[in-house]
Write a protein that holds these residues in place. Structure first.
Motif, PDB file in Angstrom:
ATOM      1  N   GLY A  34       0.658  -1.249   0.012  1.00  0.00           N
ATOM      2  CA  GLY A  34       0.019  -0.026   0.030  1.00  0.00           C
ATOM      3  C   GLY A  34       0.962   1.360   0.091  1.00  0.00           C
ATOM      4  N   PRO A  35       1.730   1.570   0.962  1.00  0.00           N
ATOM      5  CA  PRO A  35       2.509   2.672   1.001  1.00  0.00           C
ATOM      6  C   PRO A  35       3.418   2.858  -0.426  1.00  0.00           C
ATOM      7  CG  PRO A  35       2.794   1.266   2.752  1.00  0.00           C
ATOM      8  CD  PRO A  35       2.048   0.565   2.186  1.00  0.00           C
ATOM      9  N   GLN A  36       3.912   1.857  -1.081  1.00  0.00           N
ATOM     10  CA  GLN A  36       4.513   1.848  -2.175  1.00  0.00           C
ATOM     11  C   GLN A  36       3.553   2.518  -3.374  1.00  0.00           C
ATOM     12  OE1 GLN A  36       7.794   1.552  -1.811  1.00  0.00           O
ATOM     13  NE2 GLN A  36       7.407   0.794   0.128  1.00  0.00           N
ATOM     14  N   PHE A  37       2.395   1.764  -3.505  1.00  0.00           N
ATOM     15  CA  PHE A  37       1.519   2.401  -4.328  1.00  0.00           C
ATOM     16  C   PHE A  37       1.100   3.942  -3.967  1.00  0.00           C
ATOM     17  CE2 PHE A  37       0.299  -2.177  -5.222  1.00  0.00           C
ATOM     18  CZ  PHE A  37       0.354  -2.019  -6.561  1.00  0.00           C
ATOM     19  N   ALA A  38       1.330   4.223  -2.631  1.00  0.00           N
ATOM     20  CA  ALA A  38       1.024   5.850  -2.312  1.00  0.00           C
ATOM     21  C   ALA A  38       2.097   6.457  -3.161  1.00  0.00           C
ATOM     22  CB  ALA A  38       1.011   5.866  -1.120  1.00  0.00           C
ATOM     23  N   LYS A  39       3.264   6.022  -3.062  1.00  0.00           N
ATOM     24  CA  LYS A  39       4.494   6.760  -3.511  1.00  0.00           C
ATOM     25  C   LYS A  39       4.327   6.794  -5.119  1.00  0.00           C
ATOM     26  CE  LYS A  39       8.000   5.127  -0.295  1.00  0.00           C
ATOM     27  NZ  LYS A  39       9.133   4.559  -0.075  1.00  0.00           N
ATOM     28  N   LEU A  40       3.796   5.811  -5.707  1.00  0.00           N
ATOM     29  CA  LEU A  40       3.585   5.762  -6.900  1.00  0.00           C
ATOM     30  C   LEU A  40       2.601   6.844  -7.508  1.00  0.00           C
ATOM     31  CD1 LEU A  40       4.245   4.624  -9.859  1.00  0.00           C
ATOM     32  CD2 LEU A  40       2.484   2.867  -9.398  1.00  0.00           C
ATOM     33  N   PHE A  41       1.469   6.797  -6.918  1.00  0.00           N
ATOM     34  CA  PHE A  41       0.336   7.767  -7.195  1.00  0.00           C
ATOM     35  C   PHE A  41       0.741   9.219  -6.948  1.00  0.00           C
ATOM     36  CE2 PHE A  41      -3.875   9.918  -6.250  1.00  0.00           C
ATOM     37  CZ  PHE A  41      -4.452   9.896  -7.350  1.00  0.00           C
ATOM     38  N   ALA A  42       1.693   9.418  -5.882  1.00  0.00           N
ATOM     39  CA  ALA A  42       2.160  10.679  -5.563  1.00  0.00           C
ATOM     40  C   ALA A  42       2.984  11.166  -6.550  1.00  0.00           C
ATOM     41  CB  ALA A  42       2.652  10.864  -4.151  1.00  0.00           C
ATOM     42  N   ALA A  43       3.867  10.489  -7.009  1.00  0.00           N
ATOM     43  CA  ALA A  43       4.804  10.826  -8.160  1.00  0.00           C
ATOM     44  C   ALA A  43       3.947  11.228  -9.443  1.00  0.00           C
ATOM     45  CB  ALA A  43       5.593   9.695  -8.546  1.00  0.00           C
ATOM     46  N   TYR A  44       2.928  10.251  -9.780  1.00  0.00           N
ATOM     47  CA  TYR A  44       2.025  10.841 -10.858  1.00  0.00           C
ATOM     48  C   TYR A  44       1.416  12.111 -10.795  1.00  0.00           C
ATOM     49  CZ  TYR A  44      -2.573  10.519 -13.448  1.00  0.00           C
ATOM     50  OH  TYR A  44      -3.618  10.982 -14.061  1.00  0.00           O
ATOM     51  N   GLN A  45       0.794  12.228  -9.439  1.00  0.00           N
ATOM     52  CA  GLN A  45       0.276  13.774  -9.414  1.00  0.00           C
ATOM     53  C   GLN A  45       1.335  14.834  -9.347  1.00  0.00           C
ATOM     54  OE1 GLN A  45      -1.684  12.646  -5.309  1.00  0.00           O
ATOM     55  NE2 GLN A  45      -3.668  13.020  -6.421  1.00  0.00           N
ATOM     56  N   ARG A  46       2.444  14.704  -8.845  1.00  0.00           N
ATOM     57  CA  ARG A  46       3.499  15.689  -9.098  1.00  0.00           C
ATOM     58  C   ARG A  46       3.684  16.182 -10.478  1.00  0.00           C
ATOM     59  NH1 ARG A  46       6.589  17.093  -4.201  1.00  0.00           N
ATOM     60  NH2 ARG A  46       4.990  17.044  -2.559  1.00  0.00           N
ATOM     61  N   ILE A  47       4.006  15.067 -11.018  1.00  0.00           N
ATOM     62  CA  ILE A  47       4.356  15.199 -12.483  1.00  0.00           C
ATOM     63  C   ILE A  47       3.237  15.792 -13.529  1.00  0.00           C
ATOM     64  CG2 ILE A  47       4.665  14.044 -14.867  1.00  0.00           C
ATOM     65  CD1 ILE A  47       6.218  11.906 -13.058  1.00  0.00           C
ATOM     66  N   SER A  50       3.140  19.601 -12.015  1.00  0.00           N
ATOM     67  CA  SER A  50       4.449  20.421 -12.212  1.00  0.00           C
ATOM     68  C   SER A  50       5.407  20.294 -13.074  1.00  0.00           C
ATOM     69  CB  SER A  50       5.083  20.116 -10.600  1.00  0.00           C
ATOM     70  OG  SER A  50       4.449  20.491  -9.540  1.00  0.00           O
ATOM     71  N   TYR A  51       5.242  19.054 -14.144  1.00  0.00           N
ATOM     72  CA  TYR A  51       6.075  18.967 -15.070  1.00  0.00           C
ATOM     73  C   TYR A  51       6.067  20.111 -16.196  1.00  0.00           C
ATOM     74  CZ  TYR A  51       8.998  16.670 -18.835  1.00  0.00           C
ATOM     75  OH  TYR A  51       9.984  16.354 -19.687  1.00  0.00           O
ATOM     76  N   VAL A  52       7.181  20.499 -16.830  1.00  0.00           N
ATOM     77  CA  VAL A  52       7.220  21.687 -17.595  1.00  0.00           C
ATOM     78  C   VAL A  52       6.282  21.866 -18.823  1.00  0.00           C
ATOM     79  CG1 VAL A  52       9.147  20.641 -19.059  1.00  0.00           C
ATOM     80  CG2 VAL A  52       8.861  23.468 -18.776  1.00  0.00           C
ATOM     81  N   GLU A  53       6.095  20.573 -19.282  1.00  0.00           N
ATOM     82  CA  GLU A  53       4.777  20.492 -20.208  1.00  0.00           C
ATOM     83  C   GLU A  53       3.896  19.804 -19.857  1.00  0.00           C
ATOM     84  OE1 GLU A  53       7.048  19.356 -23.773  1.00  0.00           O
ATOM     85  OE2 GLU A  53       7.891  21.420 -23.975  1.00  0.00           O
ATOM     86  N   PRO A  54       2.579  19.731 -20.559  1.00  0.00           N
ATOM     87  CA  PRO A  54       1.433  18.952 -19.911  1.00  0.00           C
ATOM     88  C   PRO A  54       1.814  17.363 -20.449  1.00  0.00           C
ATOM     89  CG  PRO A  54       0.657  20.797 -21.308  1.00  0.00           C
ATOM     90  CD  PRO A  54       2.244  20.819 -21.247  1.00  0.00           C
TER      91      PRO A  54
END
Length: 445
Positions: A34-47, A50-54
């Motif tokens: 579960g916590p690992q999936f949370a990291k994956l989803f958090a990375a997805y949300q940040r990208i 905040s990524y420079v392009e859509p």
């Protein structure tokens, strides 16, 4: 071929291909993940935020899947679109292109082997070559499917390959004219002394029956007086598991041919003789099987079975060493996971993973002028990043012994050419059989 039909096709075992699973068991997600999936989803949300392009969701999800699979082993992958088309090609054996079996190795496109008679082989491309540029465009670090798509094209068109060949200081630039690659799975020829040579280039549909037909034709040409047979599996990257079993069964009348063992239910399977063909078609005839570093998976199944049952003498070089099984696990109508789910074993219980099949008599290809340079950098399964480790362990010293010079083999390529010998390994096998009697080592029955 439509995707739905593709998933119903026969099993494949090649250096870069797969064996569809008989069953696919969906593992339960470990609660601790579960916590690992949370990291994956958090990375997805940040990208996304905040990524420079859509960034499209499809790109991120595909990247996540590719990342998971690339962390496992070199043969697990996500397949869709062009990837499925490439696998269809392995089944159909008919396309326009160069005729190469390739794999991605540390970001580089590396040649496992050119198909015999293909435009690539005729242009001088060799196993172990790295292709770095296509028409002057750098492909290092790119996608294997994109590189393969660029190499394919209408017959008659040409493409320039920039090749790094280990052992040479300067890169090679080779112009190759694309052709229609209609692989001839099985060819045969009767040599002097009524010694037959059957060459199996790849394990596509009906290879077992094709080999049987070739044997019958050789028998007719020799008026029933066959004195020996060379089964040439060199530079054969594999193909159908069923055909590997069928070909082995042509020479065996009892016992195990191959087994595969995996974690999931249904992934442990046993394949025995006398299930495809009855009896030994060449009973009483000495047989030599030729292999080299380009002989992989299905080729290793056949060589291992005939070696363990002492039905043939294995000659040449240690084989590629791919002893893992890949299963096609559909994810939808037009995509799937090609996932490593099992290992396969020879009748004596040996895994060929990493170590490959060790020949009974090691014979270098002395007629190759680049032998010394290429041997030093020869690629096998054990050279691929992230490869599965042989669970029984392999001593490095045992593998290094393959590179020791045999005092019997001192002739140079130039000296052999003067003698009219173009293929030293085949020449040595033929001469061995011409000196062989039914009670000697090449029969080993």
């Amino acid at each position: 071929m439509k995707p739905a039909a593709f998933f119903r096709t026969a099993a494949l075992v090649t250096a870069v291909a797969l064996i569809p699973a008989t069953t696919a068991t969906m593992a339960q997600v470990d609660g601790r993940a579960g916590p690992q999936f949370a990291k994956l989803f958090a990375a997805y949300q940040r990208i996304k935020a905040s990524y420079v392009e859509p960034v499209e969701d499809e790109q991120l999800i595909r990247g996540a899947i590719d990342g998971m699979l690339s962390s496992l082993d070199p043969h697990s992958a996500y397949v869709d679109g062009q990837s499925l088309e490439r696998l269809n090609t392995l089944i159909d054996g008919n396309y326009s292109g160069l005729g190469l079996s390739v794999v991605m190795d540390d970001g580089a496109v590396k040649v496992i082997s050119p198909f015999r008679g293909s435009p690539a082989e005729q242009a001088g491309v060799k196993a172990g070559d790295y292709i770095t540029h296509l028409d002057g465009k750098l492909i290092y670090g790119g996608d294997l499917d994109e590189a393969v798509a660029q190499m394919r094209g209408p017959a008659g068109t040409s493409i320039q390959l920039t090749i790094f060949r280990p052992g040479r200081d300067e890169p090679l630039e080779v112009d190759v004219t694309r052709g229609v690659i209609e692989l001839e799975p099985v060819t045969h020829k009767l040599e002097a002394g009524n010694v037959g040579v059957i060459t199996v280039n790849e394990f596509s549909a009906d290879v077992g029956r094709d080999v049987l037909s070739s044997w019958n034709e050789l028998q007719r040409e020799a008026a029933g007086r066959m004195t020996g047979l060379v089964l040439d599996l060199r530079s054969n990257p594999g193909g159908s598991l069923d055909e590997a079993v069928a070909l082995s069964d042509l020479f065996l009348d009892k016992g195990r041919i191959v087994s595969q063992r995996g974690r999931a239910r249904g992934e442990t399977l046993l394949y025995d003789a006398e299930t495809v063909f009855r009896g030994d078609m060449a009973k009483g005839t000495p047989v030599i099987v030729l292999i080299d570093a380009g002989s992989a998976s299905a080729s290793e199944i056949v060589a291992g079975a005939l070696q363990d049952h002492r039905r043939a003498l294995i000659m040449g070089e240690r084989s590629f060493g791919k002893g893992s099984v890949q299963s096609l696990l559909p994810l939808g109508r037009d995509s799937a996971l090609k996932l490593t789910t099992a290992r396969y074993y020879t009748p004596a219980g040996h895994s060929v993973q990493e170590g490959g099949i060790k020949p009974d008599i090691a014979v270098p290809q002395l007629s190759d002028p680049d032998l010394a340079k290429r041997s030093k950098y020869q690629m096998r399964e054990s050279d691929l990043r992230g490869h599965l480790v042989n669970e029984l362990g392999l001593e490095d010293e045992a593998l290094e012994a393959d590179k020791q010079t045999d005092p019997r083999f001192k002739l140079t390529a130039e000296e052999l050419e003067e003698q009219g010998v173009e293929d030293f390994q085949l020449h040595y096998a033929l001469e061995t059989l011409r000196r062989t009697t039914p009670s000697s080592v090449a029969l080993r029955d």
